[in-house]
Design a protein around this motif. Structure first.
Motif, PDB file in Angstrom:
ATOM      1  N   VAL A  45      85.689  11.477 -19.227  1.00  0.00           N
ATOM      2  CA  VAL A  45      84.486  11.502 -19.990  1.00  0.00           C
ATOM      3  C   VAL A  45      83.426  12.138 -18.962  1.00  0.00           C
ATOM      4  O   VAL A  45      83.183  11.352 -17.856  1.00  0.00           O
ATOM      5  CB  VAL A  45      83.879  10.530 -20.823  1.00  0.00           C
ATOM      6  CG1 VAL A  45      82.589  11.117 -21.484  1.00  0.00           C
ATOM      7  CG2 VAL A  45      84.718  10.256 -21.949  1.00  0.00           C
ATOM      8  N   ILE A  46      83.007  13.235 -19.068  1.00  0.00           N
ATOM      9  CA  ILE A  46      81.898  13.788 -18.002  1.00  0.00           C
ATOM     10  C   ILE A  46      80.441  13.727 -18.989  1.00  0.00           C
ATOM     11  O   ILE A  46      80.368  14.403 -19.826  1.00  0.00           O
ATOM     12  CB  ILE A  46      81.922  15.252 -17.660  1.00  0.00           C
ATOM     13  CG1 ILE A  46      83.391  15.233 -16.661  1.00  0.00           C
ATOM     14  CG2 ILE A  46      81.060  15.836 -16.839  1.00  0.00           C
ATOM     15  CD1 ILE A  46      83.999  16.927 -16.262  1.00  0.00           C
ATOM     16  N   PHE A  47      79.674  12.815 -18.537  1.00  0.00           N
ATOM     17  CA  PHE A  47      78.506  12.549 -19.289  1.00  0.00           C
ATOM     18  C   PHE A  47      77.437  12.840 -18.679  1.00  0.00           C
ATOM     19  O   PHE A  47      76.978  12.351 -17.572  1.00  0.00           O
ATOM     20  CB  PHE A  47      78.455  10.824 -19.591  1.00  0.00           C
ATOM     21  CG  PHE A  47      77.444  10.374 -20.377  1.00  0.00           C
ATOM     22  CD1 PHE A  47      77.987  10.446 -21.787  1.00  0.00           C
ATOM     23  CD2 PHE A  47      76.236  10.017 -20.041  1.00  0.00           C
ATOM     24  CE1 PHE A  47      77.369   9.747 -22.917  1.00  0.00           C
ATOM     25  CE2 PHE A  47      75.370   9.392 -21.027  1.00  0.00           C
ATOM     26  CZ  PHE A  47      75.702   9.456 -22.443  1.00  0.00           C
ATOM     27  N   ILE A  48      76.701  13.852 -19.361  1.00  0.00           N
ATOM     28  CA  ILE A  48      75.651  14.437 -18.501  1.00  0.00           C
ATOM     29  C   ILE A  48      74.358  13.922 -19.201  1.00  0.00           C
ATOM     30  O   ILE A  48      74.110  13.735 -20.456  1.00  0.00           O
ATOM     31  CB  ILE A  48      75.551  16.034 -18.970  1.00  0.00           C
ATOM     32  CG1 ILE A  48      76.890  16.655 -18.190  1.00  0.00           C
ATOM     33  CG2 ILE A  48      74.327  16.622 -18.182  1.00  0.00           C
ATOM     34  CD1 ILE A  48      77.073  18.123 -18.809  1.00  0.00           C
ATOM     35  N   THR A  49      73.412  13.395 -18.369  1.00  0.00           N
ATOM     36  CA  THR A  49      72.169  12.700 -18.899  1.00  0.00           C
ATOM     37  C   THR A  49      71.254  12.540 -17.830  1.00  0.00           C
ATOM     38  O   THR A  49      71.560  12.778 -16.659  1.00  0.00           O
ATOM     39  CB  THR A  49      72.276  11.414 -19.441  1.00  0.00           C
ATOM     40  OG1 THR A  49      71.208  10.736 -20.079  1.00  0.00           O
ATOM     41  CG2 THR A  49      72.838  10.423 -18.184  1.00  0.00           C
ATOM     42  N   HIS A  50      69.924  12.741 -18.201  1.00  0.00           N
ATOM     43  CA  HIS A  50      68.813  12.336 -17.300  1.00  0.00           C
ATOM     44  C   HIS A  50      68.554  10.816 -17.062  1.00  0.00           C
ATOM     45  O   HIS A  50      67.779  10.254 -16.298  1.00  0.00           O
ATOM     46  CB  HIS A  50      67.511  13.214 -17.734  1.00  0.00           C
ATOM     47  CG  HIS A  50      67.697  14.677 -17.595  1.00  0.00           C
ATOM     48  ND1 HIS A  50      68.150  15.377 -18.633  1.00  0.00           N
ATOM     49  CD2 HIS A  50      67.229  15.253 -16.594  1.00  0.00           C
ATOM     50  CE1 HIS A  50      68.069  16.626 -17.797  1.00  0.00           C
ATOM     51  NE2 HIS A  50      67.556  16.629 -16.878  1.00  0.00           N
ATOM     52  N   ASP A  51      69.043  10.105 -18.207  1.00  0.00           N
ATOM     53  CA  ASP A  51      68.978   8.569 -18.303  1.00  0.00           C
ATOM     54  C   ASP A  51      70.025   7.772 -17.545  1.00  0.00           C
ATOM     55  O   ASP A  51      70.774   7.560 -18.036  1.00  0.00           O
ATOM     56  CB  ASP A  51      68.770   8.307 -19.782  1.00  0.00           C
ATOM     57  CG  ASP A  51      68.175   6.702 -19.734  1.00  0.00           C
ATOM     58  OD1 ASP A  51      68.213   5.920 -18.887  1.00  0.00           O
ATOM     59  OD2 ASP A  51      67.676   6.259 -20.801  1.00  0.00           O
ATOM     60  N   LEU A  52      69.882   7.364 -16.242  1.00  0.00           N
ATOM     61  CA  LEU A  52      70.523   6.784 -15.531  1.00  0.00           C
ATOM     62  C   LEU A  52      71.133   5.517 -16.124  1.00  0.00           C
ATOM     63  O   LEU A  52      72.395   4.925 -15.809  1.00  0.00           O
ATOM     64  CB  LEU A  52      70.393   6.719 -13.962  1.00  0.00           C
ATOM     65  CG  LEU A  52      70.035   7.771 -13.188  1.00  0.00           C
ATOM     66  CD1 LEU A  52      69.801   7.851 -11.784  1.00  0.00           C
ATOM     67  CD2 LEU A  52      71.488   8.767 -13.442  1.00  0.00           C
ATOM     68  N   ARG A  53      70.137   4.638 -16.791  1.00  0.00           N
ATOM     69  CA  ARG A  53      70.627   3.511 -17.510  1.00  0.00           C
ATOM     70  C   ARG A  53      71.803   3.628 -18.441  1.00  0.00           C
ATOM     71  O   ARG A  53      72.467   2.755 -18.771  1.00  0.00           O
ATOM     72  CB  ARG A  53      69.281   2.671 -17.860  1.00  0.00           C
ATOM     73  CG  ARG A  53      68.528   2.414 -16.766  1.00  0.00           C
ATOM     74  CD  ARG A  53      67.189   1.714 -17.322  1.00  0.00           C
ATOM     75  NE  ARG A  53      66.136   1.733 -16.398  1.00  0.00           N
ATOM     76  CZ  ARG A  53      66.058   0.984 -15.388  1.00  0.00           C
ATOM     77  NH1 ARG A  53      66.902   0.031 -15.212  1.00  0.00           N
ATOM     78  NH2 ARG A  53      65.126   0.852 -14.377  1.00  0.00           N
TER      79      ARG A  53
END
Length: 182
Positions: A114-122
Motif C-alpha cells: 500500500v502506497i499511502f499518500i497523506t499530509h498527516d504523518l500521524r
C-alpha cells in the motif's frame, strides 16, 4: 495496481448501484457477471457492509461507508499494489481509525503493498512501515514510521507533525490522549 481516492463520493458514479460499480472492472476483462457479483458480495461483507449494499446507490451511504466501498472496488481487481491518495483525510478521526484498521487487515490478508499518500504523518504511522516525506517534489526525509515520528530530522517533517489534526487522538485505541493540546 488500483487506486483509492480521497473523496469516494466523487469517485463513485451516483447513477450506478454499488454492485454494478464493483463489477465494472472485472466485466471489462472478461469475468462472468455472476462470478463477479458473487465476489463483490464477498468483498462488500469483508469491508464491513451488508450484502444488500450492492443494490443501493452511493448517496445512501456515509463517507466512511463509501470509502469502504472504494476499498472493495479496488480489491475486485486483485491488485498487488494499492495507492491510497489521502484516503482518510475527509473522514472524522474515529472513522479514520476504522478505515485505517480495515486497510491494515486487508494489506496483511492479501499480502498487498500500500502506497499511502497523506499530509498527516500521524495517520501514516498507523498503516505505514516506512515513511518518505517530500516537499515540492523532493525527498526531505526517509525512514521507518517510528523513526520519523520520534526523531524527525527535516524542518518540513517537524512542521507536518505540528500541523497534524488530531494530535490529541490515539488512533490505535480510538480515544483522546490526556494532556495533549489539540
Amino acid at each position: 495496481m488500483q487506486m483509492i481516492f480521497q473523496d469516494p463520493n466523487r469517485s463513485l458514479n451516483p447513477r450506478i448501484r454499488i454492485g454494478e460499480s464493483l463489477i465494472e472492472g472485472p466485466l471489462n476483462i472478461g469475468e462472468a457477471r455472476d462470478a463477479a457479483m458473487a465476489r463483490a458480495a464477498e468483498l462488500i461483507e469483508r469491508v464491513g457492509l451488508p450484502r444488500d449494499s450492492l443494490q443501493r446507490f452511493p448517496h445512501q451511504f456515509s463517507g466512511g461507508q463509501r470509502q469502504r466501498i472504494a476499498i472493495a472496488r479496488a480489491l475486485m481487481m486483485s491488485p498487488q499494489i494499492i495507492v491510497a491518495d489521502e484516503a482518510v483525510s475527509a473522514l472524522d478521526v474515529s472513522v479514520q481509525a476504522q478505515v485505517l484498521d480495515l486497510l491494515a487487515q486487508v494489506q496483511e490478508e492479501r499480502n498487498l503493498a500500500v502506497i499511502f499518500i497523506t499530509h498527516d504523518l500521524r495517520v501514516a504511522a498507523q498503516i505505514c512501515d516506512d515513511v518518505l516525506v517530500m516537499q515540492r517534489g523532493r525527498v526531505v526525509e526517509y525512514g521507518t514510521a517510528a523513526e520519523i515520528l520520534a526523531h524527525p530530522k527535516a524542518q518540513y517533517t517537524r512542521d507536518l507533525l505540528a500541523a497534524a489534526p488530531g494530535r490529541d487522538w490515539d488512533f490505535q485505541h480510538g480515544r483522546r490522549i490526556e494532556g495533549v493540546a489539540a
